[in-house]
Design an enzyme around this catalytic site. Structure first.
Site, PDB file in Angstrom:
ATOM      1  CE1 TYR A   1      -3.008  -4.463  -1.277  1.00 37.74           C
ATOM      2  CE2 TYR A   1      -5.396  -4.205  -1.359  1.00 37.74           C
ATOM      3  CZ  TYR A   1      -4.258  -4.649  -0.707  1.00 37.74           C
ATOM      4  OH  TYR A   1      -4.366  -5.288   0.508  1.00 37.74           O
TER       5      TYR A   1
ATOM      6  CE  LYS B   1      -3.455  -8.028  -1.156  1.00 33.80           C
ATOM      7  NZ  LYS B   1      -2.695  -8.963  -0.295  1.00 33.80           N
TER       8      LYS B   1
ATOM      9  CB  ALA C   1      -4.264  -6.111 -10.884  1.00 33.80           C
TER      10      ALA C   1
END
Length: 246
Positions: free
Chosen positions: A154, A158, A156
């Site tokens: 997650y 974002k 990575a």
């Protein structure tokens, strides 16, 4: 503020996405409520907006599918005359510690959150280039800025959204199109309601304002970035996190 504009919000059937859709409609935009699986929830948001006397329709599309997104963007522009605002909100989580995270857990999050955002950016930008105007706003996260244990996939995805935002802003800046991101902190949603009290207390200790944010905090920031009031802002990531990332 957004009267006459056409806005597409991905993953708008619930949570932050639904609040963004409602808020953009309140400011005058006609809203396309995108969903992948939650058709009933999306239709409820459409009805809520229509009951306000505003315009909204739903559109089912898996944003991780390049061809489906291309079709959606073309049909939206053809049906409604333009595509003025794109809000990349759709995203999923599959949390696990890195040492035990399955390959499919990593791939699924990247496929939806990162590639899905790319797909929407890419195809919306083509329409906005023809118009020589538009606003693209993507929902990142505080964990894309600071990382978080158990969320390497997650985080990575974002963080990648922030990088794509900066790159696309440079590509489209001379074409009348702004590209920005919003990085929410801990927001009071169904996901945070199920947390144990001690976990919530630990989170609260990290927030200078000593409260969770609400979905409206995010939606109002998006509405501002989608308006002419933010015409000279591009390539930026606005943290809406109560000061957590200071």
């Amino acid at each position: 503020m957004l009267t006459g504009k056409v806005a597409l919000v991905t993953g708008a059937g619930k949570g932050i996405g639904s609040e963004i859709a409602i808020t953009l409609a309140e400011y005058g935009a006609k809203v396309i409520v995108n969903y992948a699986h939650s058709q009933d929830a999306a239709e409820e948001i459409v009805k809520k907006i229509q009951d306000m006397g505003k315009g909204a329709v739903s559109y089912g599309c898996d944003i991780s599918n390049f061809a489906e997104v291309e079709k959606m963007m073309k049909e939206v522009a053809k049906e409604h005359g333009s595509l003025d605002i794109l809000v990349n909100n759709a995203g999923i989580t599959k949390d696990n510690l890195t040492m035990v995270m399955k390959e499919e857990e990593f791939d699924a999050v990247i496929e939806t959150n990162l590639k899905g955002t790319f797909n929407c950016m890419r195809h919306a930008a083509r329409q906005m280039l023809r118009q020589k105007s538009g606003h693209i706003i993507s929902i990142s996260s505080v964990v894309g800025l600071s990382g978080n244990a158990g969320q390497i996939n997650y985080s990575a995805s974002k963080a990648g959204i922030i990088g794509m935002t900066k790159s696309l802003a440079k590509e489209l800046g001379g074409k009348g199109i702004t590209v920005n991101a919003v990085a929410p902190g801990f927001i009071d949603t169904d996901m945070t309601k199920v947390l144990k009290d001690d976990v919530k207390e630990q989170m609260m200790d990290m927030i200078p304002l000593k409260r969770f944010g609400c979905t409206r905090d995010i939606a109002e920031t998006v509405a501002f970035l989608a308006s002419d009031k933010a015409a000279y802002i591009t390539g930026q990531t606005i943290s809406v996190d109560g000061g957590m990332h200071i």
